[in-house]
Enzyme design. Structure first.
Site, mmCIF file in Angstrom:
data_model
loop_
_atom_site.group_PDB
_atom_site.id
_atom_site.type_symbol
_atom_site.label_atom_id
_atom_site.label_comp_id
_atom_site.label_asym_id
_atom_site.label_seq_id
_atom_site.Cartn_x
_atom_site.Cartn_y
_atom_site.Cartn_z
ATOM 1 N N ASP A 169 14.735 27.394 15.811
ATOM 2 C CA ASP A 169 14.687 25.940 15.916
ATOM 3 C C ASP A 169 13.799 25.626 17.121
ATOM 4 O O ASP A 169 14.231 25.661 18.268
ATOM 5 C CB ASP A 169 16.106 25.387 16.112
ATOM 6 C CG ASP A 169 16.106 23.886 16.374
ATOM 7 O OD1 ASP A 169 15.023 23.312 16.545
ATOM 8 O OD2 ASP A 169 17.210 23.313 16.426
ATOM 9 N N LYS B 188 9.686 16.562 17.100
ATOM 10 C CA LYS B 188 9.373 15.964 18.399
ATOM 11 C C LYS B 188 7.875 15.996 18.730
ATOM 12 O O LYS B 188 7.143 15.145 18.291
ATOM 13 C CB LYS B 188 10.204 16.609 19.497
ATOM 14 C CG LYS B 188 11.714 16.414 19.258
ATOM 15 C CD LYS B 188 12.507 16.421 20.502
ATOM 16 C CE LYS B 188 14.004 16.379 20.233
ATOM 17 N NZ LYS B 188 14.474 15.099 19.710
ATOM 18 N N TYR C 197 22.510 22.719 20.005
ATOM 19 C CA TYR C 197 22.334 21.528 19.180
ATOM 20 C C TYR C 197 21.167 21.729 18.223
ATOM 21 O O TYR C 197 20.090 22.161 18.639
ATOM 22 C CB TYR C 197 22.065 20.330 20.102
ATOM 23 C CG TYR C 197 21.862 19.018 19.385
ATOM 24 C CD1 TYR C 197 22.917 18.407 18.717
ATOM 25 C CD2 TYR C 197 20.621 18.385 19.369
ATOM 26 C CE1 TYR C 197 22.742 17.191 18.054
ATOM 27 C CE2 TYR C 197 20.441 17.171 18.712
ATOM 28 C CZ TYR C 197 21.506 16.589 18.058
ATOM 29 O OH TYR C 197 21.327 15.391 17.406
HETATM 30 C C1 LIG Z 1 16.822 21.951 19.358
HETATM 31 C C2 LIG Z 1 16.947 20.707 18.538
HETATM 32 N N1 LIG Z 1 17.053 20.813 17.213
HETATM 33 C C3 LIG Z 1 17.158 19.734 16.414
HETATM 34 C C4 LIG Z 1 17.179 18.455 16.950
HETATM 35 C C5 LIG Z 1 17.301 17.265 16.066
HETATM 36 O O1 LIG Z 1 16.094 16.554 16.071
HETATM 37 P P1 LIG Z 1 16.047 15.013 15.658
HETATM 38 O O2 LIG Z 1 16.639 14.241 16.804
HETATM 39 O O3 LIG Z 1 14.589 14.738 15.456
HETATM 40 O O4 LIG Z 1 16.837 14.858 14.402
HETATM 41 C C6 LIG Z 1 17.069 18.300 18.344
HETATM 42 C C7 LIG Z 1 17.082 16.966 18.950
HETATM 43 O O5 LIG Z 1 17.142 16.780 20.130
HETATM 44 C C8 LIG Z 1 16.962 19.457 19.159
HETATM 45 O O6 LIG Z 1 16.866 19.364 20.487
#
Ligand SMILES: Cc1ncc(COP(=O)(O)O)c(C=O)c1O
Length: 317
Positions: A253, A281, A153
């Site tokens: 990421d 986060k 994700y």
């Molecule tokens: C690995 C990863 N990338 C991107 C995101 C997307 O972040 P956001 O919820 O701040 O849009 C998340 C969200 O949980 C994530 O776990």
């Protein structure tokens, strides 16, 4: 249903009638009665009244130890006094200016100290950070395709919403998974190629099949969605080499791993230097803040990118 689970659900329902009522109230106004599909579960989600430190309290006054801390966004704990004090002080001075502020540079410098990047741009969410990073990689390389890992994700923009949690009948072959858009309305999903985490040959095959078309490979160095899966020894190094060999950018990421695996996130922990890092986060401590960083000048844009996107060659001031 398993008898033990049935019993747990009965206890849950007895303890949390106000959460049940709250869901019924919000159901007519929001899809599934919640703001994110992740928050919807059987028989109904807990509605939280307040939180302090490592504890959450629901509407019925039940206390819980919060092992999730909002997927790591609240690494300092809920309502940490230092965060509350800093925010209260800033509120008096205004919250948005639409103009530069020195704190942006301060935070950028801190990120650059910790991660192997030289330039940082801020955004609001992890989704935005990975979206910008992918777009930058595409613009820079002049290529359209990206590689991601099945089941992983990276937020809710179209390029990332492919093979996130596909239904088993859509998985395809174990060595070459299908590209499965996560919902209706996703365009361009054909450009998101899908490999298997911890399976270097599955990545190599995609690079060979789509020669000179892959702009970037994006991964969560320790993917949570597939079960907090550690990379096997040599896997990340192998990805680094493949990206370098094929002229694609390696994007870490680190929305979840950043500032958690170590001060410098997974880059520091695994001693790997990706081309771009995405953060969110925990860097916002519970507020909407994200960032993506990259090397400043060490890249040479491809000829195609240079001619189609001249602004990329404008010196950074
Ligand atoms: C690995 C990863 N990338 C991107 C995101 C997307 O972040 P956001 O919820 O701040 O849009 C998340 C969200 O949980 C994530 O776990």
């Amino acid at each position: 249903m398993y008898p033990a689970l049935k019993k747990e659900i009965e206890v849950y329902e007895k303890r949390t009638p106000k959460s049940s009522a709250a869901l019924k109230k919000s159901w007519p106004f929001m899809p599934l009665g919640v703001s994110s599909n992740f928050r919807s579960y059987e028989p109904y989600p807990l509605f939280i009244a307040e939180a302090q430190g490592a504890r959450l309290r629901d509407l019925d006054g039940n206390d819980y130890v919060d092992f999730a801390l909002c997927f790591g966004a609240i690494m300092a704990g809920h309502a940490h006094p230092a965060v509350v004090k800093a925010v209260q002080e800033q509120l008096k001075r205004g919250t948005m200016y639409g103009m530069p502020h020195e704190m942006e540079r301060e935070l950028a410098e801190e990120i650059i100290k910790r991660y192997p990047v030289e330039n940082v741009r801020f955004s609001n969410s992890g989704t935005e950070a990975t979206m910008h990073a992918i777009r930058l990689a595409r613009g820079f390389t002049g290529r359209d395709k990206i590689i991601k890992f099945e089941g992983c994700y990276h937020g809710v923009h179209d390029a990332a919403m492919v093979s996130v949690k596909p239904k088993p009948e859509k998985w395809g072959s174990a060595s070459a998974p299908n590209q499965v858009p996560a919902s209706a309305g996703i365009v361009g999903w054909e450009n998101t190629l899908v490999a298997i985490f911890n399976d270097l040959p599955s990545v190599e095959r995609l690079f060979e099949k789509h020669k000179s078309q892959v702009a970037a490979l994006i991964l969560e160095p320790v993917p949570m969605n597939i079960g907090v899966c550690m990379p096997q020894p040599g896997f990340l190094e192998g990805l680094r080499d493949l990206c370098t060999k094929h002229g694609a950018l390696l994007i870490f990421d680190e929305v979840k791993t950043g500032a958690k695996l170590g001060r410098g996130g997974a880059c520091e922990y695994f001693k790997i230097k990706p081309d771009m890092v995405c953060l969110a986060k925990s860097i916002g401590g519970g507020f909407p803040l994200a960032a993506f960083g990259a090397a400043a000048r060490s890249w040479t844009p491809s000829r195609k990118a240079r001619s189609s996107t001249p602004e990329l060659t404008t010196p950074i001031r």
